[in-house]
Design a protein around this motif. Structure first.
Motif, PDB file in Angstrom:
ATOM      1  N   PHE A 291      -2.318  -2.459   7.694  1.00  0.00           N
ATOM      2  CA  PHE A 291      -1.174  -3.401   6.881  1.00  0.00           C
ATOM      3  C   PHE A 291      -0.922  -4.553   7.224  1.00  0.00           C
ATOM      4  O   PHE A 291      -1.225  -5.411   6.277  1.00  0.00           O
ATOM      5  CB  PHE A 291       0.021  -2.934   7.800  1.00  0.00           C
ATOM      6  CG  PHE A 291       0.888  -1.761   6.716  1.00  0.00           C
ATOM      7  CD1 PHE A 291       2.475  -2.334   6.065  1.00  0.00           C
ATOM      8  CD2 PHE A 291       0.454  -0.660   5.876  1.00  0.00           C
ATOM      9  CE1 PHE A 291       2.713  -1.409   4.860  1.00  0.00           C
ATOM     10  CE2 PHE A 291       1.048   0.327   5.924  1.00  0.00           C
ATOM     11  CZ  PHE A 291       2.528   0.454   5.049  1.00  0.00           C
ATOM     12  N   VAL A 292      -1.411  -4.816   8.279  1.00  0.00           N
ATOM     13  CA  VAL A 292      -1.698  -6.775   8.454  1.00  0.00           C
ATOM     14  C   VAL A 292      -3.397  -7.216   7.844  1.00  0.00           C
ATOM     15  O   VAL A 292      -3.175  -7.821   7.045  1.00  0.00           O
ATOM     16  CB  VAL A 292      -1.971  -6.641  10.284  1.00  0.00           C
ATOM     17  CG1 VAL A 292      -2.886  -8.216  10.686  1.00  0.00           C
ATOM     18  CG2 VAL A 292      -0.231  -6.227  10.624  1.00  0.00           C
TER      19      VAL A 292
ATOM     20  N   THR B 129      -1.922  10.222  -5.502  1.00  0.00           N
ATOM     21  CA  THR B 129      -2.636   9.105  -5.238  1.00  0.00           C
ATOM     22  C   THR B 129      -3.404   9.135  -6.393  1.00  0.00           C
ATOM     23  O   THR B 129      -3.867   7.751  -6.827  1.00  0.00           O
ATOM     24  CB  THR B 129      -3.605   9.897  -4.278  1.00  0.00           C
ATOM     25  OG1 THR B 129      -3.258  10.108  -3.185  1.00  0.00           O
ATOM     26  CG2 THR B 129      -4.969   9.340  -4.104  1.00  0.00           C
ATOM     27  N   LYS B 130      -3.213  10.050  -7.425  1.00  0.00           N
ATOM     28  CA  LYS B 130      -4.559   9.332  -9.027  1.00  0.00           C
ATOM     29  C   LYS B 130      -3.651   9.058  -9.775  1.00  0.00           C
ATOM     30  O   LYS B 130      -3.993   7.670 -10.630  1.00  0.00           O
ATOM     31  CB  LYS B 130      -4.758  10.908  -9.040  1.00  0.00           C
ATOM     32  CG  LYS B 130      -5.926  11.613  -9.351  1.00  0.00           C
ATOM     33  CD  LYS B 130      -6.238  12.759  -9.862  1.00  0.00           C
ATOM     34  CE  LYS B 130      -7.504  13.245  -8.927  1.00  0.00           C
ATOM     35  NZ  LYS B 130      -8.134  14.489  -9.805  1.00  0.00           N
ATOM     36  N   PHE B 131      -1.722   9.351  -9.510  1.00  0.00           N
ATOM     37  CA  PHE B 131      -0.918   8.180 -10.315  1.00  0.00           C
ATOM     38  C   PHE B 131      -1.828   6.439 -10.168  1.00  0.00           C
ATOM     39  O   PHE B 131      -0.435   6.205 -10.870  1.00  0.00           O
ATOM     40  CB  PHE B 131       0.403   9.029 -10.030  1.00  0.00           C
ATOM     41  CG  PHE B 131       1.978   8.549 -10.961  1.00  0.00           C
ATOM     42  CD1 PHE B 131       1.858   8.046 -12.475  1.00  0.00           C
ATOM     43  CD2 PHE B 131       1.946   6.979  -9.791  1.00  0.00           C
ATOM     44  CE1 PHE B 131       2.790   7.317 -13.097  1.00  0.00           C
ATOM     45  CE2 PHE B 131       3.511   6.067 -10.842  1.00  0.00           C
ATOM     46  CZ  PHE B 131       3.277   6.411 -12.246  1.00  0.00           C
ATOM     47  N   ILE B 132      -0.853   6.595  -9.149  1.00  0.00           N
ATOM     48  CA  ILE B 132      -0.753   5.445  -7.951  1.00  0.00           C
ATOM     49  C   ILE B 132      -2.224   4.726  -8.795  1.00  0.00           C
ATOM     50  O   ILE B 132      -2.138   3.681  -9.549  1.00  0.00           O
ATOM     51  CB  ILE B 132      -1.105   4.960  -6.926  1.00  0.00           C
ATOM     52  CG1 ILE B 132       0.227   5.710  -6.136  1.00  0.00           C
ATOM     53  CG2 ILE B 132      -0.804   4.003  -6.040  1.00  0.00           C
ATOM     54  CD1 ILE B 132       0.773   6.354  -4.875  1.00  0.00           C
ATOM     55  N   LYS B 133      -3.249   5.625  -9.226  1.00  0.00           N
ATOM     56  CA  LYS B 133      -4.619   4.588  -8.916  1.00  0.00           C
ATOM     57  C   LYS B 133      -4.536   4.291 -10.158  1.00  0.00           C
ATOM     58  O   LYS B 133      -5.478   3.104 -10.423  1.00  0.00           O
ATOM     59  CB  LYS B 133      -6.274   5.671  -8.257  1.00  0.00           C
ATOM     60  CG  LYS B 133      -5.955   5.348  -6.382  1.00  0.00           C
ATOM     61  CD  LYS B 133      -5.937   3.696  -6.095  1.00  0.00           C
ATOM     62  CE  LYS B 133      -6.250   4.119  -4.868  1.00  0.00           C
ATOM     63  NZ  LYS B 133      -7.376   2.947  -4.722  1.00  0.00           N
ATOM     64  N   SER B 134      -3.914   5.218 -11.345  1.00  0.00           N
ATOM     65  CA  SER B 134      -4.435   4.883 -12.242  1.00  0.00           C
ATOM     66  C   SER B 134      -3.370   3.880 -13.013  1.00  0.00           C
ATOM     67  O   SER B 134      -4.052   3.038 -14.384  1.00  0.00           O
ATOM     68  CB  SER B 134      -3.490   6.527 -13.355  1.00  0.00           C
ATOM     69  OG  SER B 134      -1.506   6.328 -13.398  1.00  0.00           O
ATOM     70  N   LYS B 135      -2.774   3.575 -12.189  1.00  0.00           N
ATOM     71  CA  LYS B 135      -1.398   2.231 -12.164  1.00  0.00           C
ATOM     72  C   LYS B 135      -2.498   0.967 -11.903  1.00  0.00           C
ATOM     73  O   LYS B 135      -1.945   0.131 -12.487  1.00  0.00           O
ATOM     74  CB  LYS B 135       0.029   2.682 -12.107  1.00  0.00           C
ATOM     75  CG  LYS B 135       0.718   3.575 -12.946  1.00  0.00           C
ATOM     76  CD  LYS B 135       0.767   3.258 -14.502  1.00  0.00           C
ATOM     77  CE  LYS B 135       1.556   4.742 -14.582  1.00  0.00           C
ATOM     78  NZ  LYS B 135       1.892   3.998 -16.523  1.00  0.00           N
ATOM     79  N   ASN B 136      -2.529   1.450 -10.969  1.00  0.00           N
ATOM     80  CA  ASN B 136      -3.059  -0.037 -10.123  1.00  0.00           C
ATOM     81  C   ASN B 136      -4.734   0.708  -9.233  1.00  0.00           C
ATOM     82  O   ASN B 136      -3.947   0.637  -7.688  1.00  0.00           O
ATOM     83  CB  ASN B 136      -1.728  -1.155  -9.486  1.00  0.00           C
ATOM     84  CG  ASN B 136      -3.100  -2.142  -9.166  1.00  0.00           C
ATOM     85  OD1 ASN B 136      -3.889  -2.428  -8.662  1.00  0.00           O
ATOM     86  ND2 ASN B 136      -1.894  -3.250  -9.016  1.00  0.00           N
TER      87      ASN B 136
ATOM     88  N   ASN C  55      -6.470  -1.418  -7.617  1.00  0.00           N
ATOM     89  CA  ASN C  55      -6.567  -1.696  -6.211  1.00  0.00           C
ATOM     90  C   ASN C  55      -5.324  -1.826  -4.514  1.00  0.00           C
ATOM     91  O   ASN C  55      -5.243  -2.175  -3.801  1.00  0.00           O
ATOM     92  CB  ASN C  55      -6.028  -3.575  -7.095  1.00  0.00           C
ATOM     93  CG  ASN C  55      -7.514  -3.890  -7.558  1.00  0.00           C
ATOM     94  OD1 ASN C  55      -8.596  -3.468  -7.218  1.00  0.00           O
ATOM     95  ND2 ASN C  55      -7.355  -4.548  -8.598  1.00  0.00           N
ATOM     96  N   ILE C  56      -3.909  -0.798  -5.278  1.00  0.00           N
ATOM     97  CA  ILE C  56      -2.761  -0.805  -3.984  1.00  0.00           C
ATOM     98  C   ILE C  56      -4.043   0.652  -3.018  1.00  0.00           C
ATOM     99  O   ILE C  56      -4.326   1.316  -3.573  1.00  0.00           O
ATOM    100  CB  ILE C  56      -2.271   0.417  -4.661  1.00  0.00           C
ATOM    101  CG1 ILE C  56      -1.258  -0.957  -5.769  1.00  0.00           C
ATOM    102  CG2 ILE C  56      -1.016   0.184  -4.224  1.00  0.00           C
ATOM    103  CD1 ILE C  56       0.240  -0.559  -6.593  1.00  0.00           C
ATOM    104  N   PRO C  57      -3.633   0.146  -2.389  1.00  0.00           N
ATOM    105  CA  PRO C  57      -4.599   0.889  -1.161  1.00  0.00           C
ATOM    106  C   PRO C  57      -3.660   2.201  -0.703  1.00  0.00           C
ATOM    107  O   PRO C  57      -2.768   1.871  -0.786  1.00  0.00           O
ATOM    108  CB  PRO C  57      -4.764  -0.410   0.381  1.00  0.00           C
ATOM    109  CG  PRO C  57      -4.483  -1.679  -0.714  1.00  0.00           C
ATOM    110  CD  PRO C  57      -3.515  -1.439  -1.703  1.00  0.00           C
TER     111      PRO C  57
ATOM    112  N   CYS D 130       0.825  -1.137   0.199  1.00  0.00           N
ATOM    113  CA  CYS D 130       0.075   0.413   0.306  1.00  0.00           C
ATOM    114  C   CYS D 130       1.253   1.614   0.217  1.00  0.00           C
ATOM    115  O   CYS D 130       2.273   0.978  -0.209  1.00  0.00           O
ATOM    116  CB  CYS D 130      -0.821  -0.049   1.174  1.00  0.00           C
ATOM    117  SG  CYS D 130      -0.315   0.425   2.456  1.00  0.00           S
ATOM    118  N   VAL D 131       0.111   2.083  -0.056  1.00  0.00           N
ATOM    119  CA  VAL D 131       1.060   3.417   0.019  1.00  0.00           C
ATOM    120  C   VAL D 131       0.359   4.208   0.809  1.00  0.00           C
ATOM    121  O   VAL D 131      -1.096   4.664   1.079  1.00  0.00           O
ATOM    122  CB  VAL D 131       0.815   4.235  -1.142  1.00  0.00           C
ATOM    123  CG1 VAL D 131       1.621   6.067  -1.070  1.00  0.00           C
ATOM    124  CG2 VAL D 131       1.700   3.751  -2.533  1.00  0.00           C
ATOM    125  N   GLY D 132       1.380   5.421   1.464  1.00  0.00           N
ATOM    126  CA  GLY D 132       0.760   5.961   2.952  1.00  0.00           C
ATOM    127  C   GLY D 132       1.459   7.577   2.715  1.00  0.00           C
ATOM    128  O   GLY D 132       2.709   7.936   1.878  1.00  0.00           O
TER     129      GLY D 132
END
Length: 118
Positions: free
Chosen positions: A108-109, A60-67, A69-71, A43-45
């Motif tokens: 995380f868990v 955040t938009k970049f991460i979501k555009s790539k995947n 499902n990454i929280p 995940c990314v915090g």
């Protein structure tokens, strides 16, 4: 951020810490680094002050555009003061107001046990 990263490392997680919410150039650097790691990321915090929201949204938009499902976890001053408002964003999966050590570890868990397969 370093304290939370070391807390997660102490509890068995590999952590990459980037300071990238200050300027456009920092965002570009962060996006390049994230792009290299997105296939193996739990995940990314982001720790976000109100003045950093535009940069945090870009990342955040970049991460979501790539995947999608990454929280994405947002913590820091803005999510602490405006937790409900922050949680309304469809881009943000988890909001951690206040001190985040125990909450972040629980997230995380949960993510590791329910969503991520290596």
């Amino acid at each position: 951020i370093l304290h939370l990263g070391s807390w997660l490392m102490h509890n068995g997680y590999d952590v990459v810490v980037l300071d990238a919410l200050h300027s456009k150039n920092d965002n570009e650097f962060c996006i390049k680094v994230l792009n290299k790691h997105l296939d193996n990321i739990l995940c990314v915090g982001l720790s976000v002050k109100s003045s950093q929201i535009p940069s945090a949204i870009t990342i955040t938009k970049f991460i979501k555009s790539k995947n999608k499902n990454i929280p994405i976890v947002w913590g820091g001053v803005h999510p602490t003061l405006y937790a409900s408002q922050t949680a309304e964003s469809p881009l943000i999966d988890y909001v951690v107001p206040g001190h985040g050590e125990n909450s972040l570890l629980k997230i995380f868990v949960f993510i590791y046990n329910h969503f991520k397969t290596f």
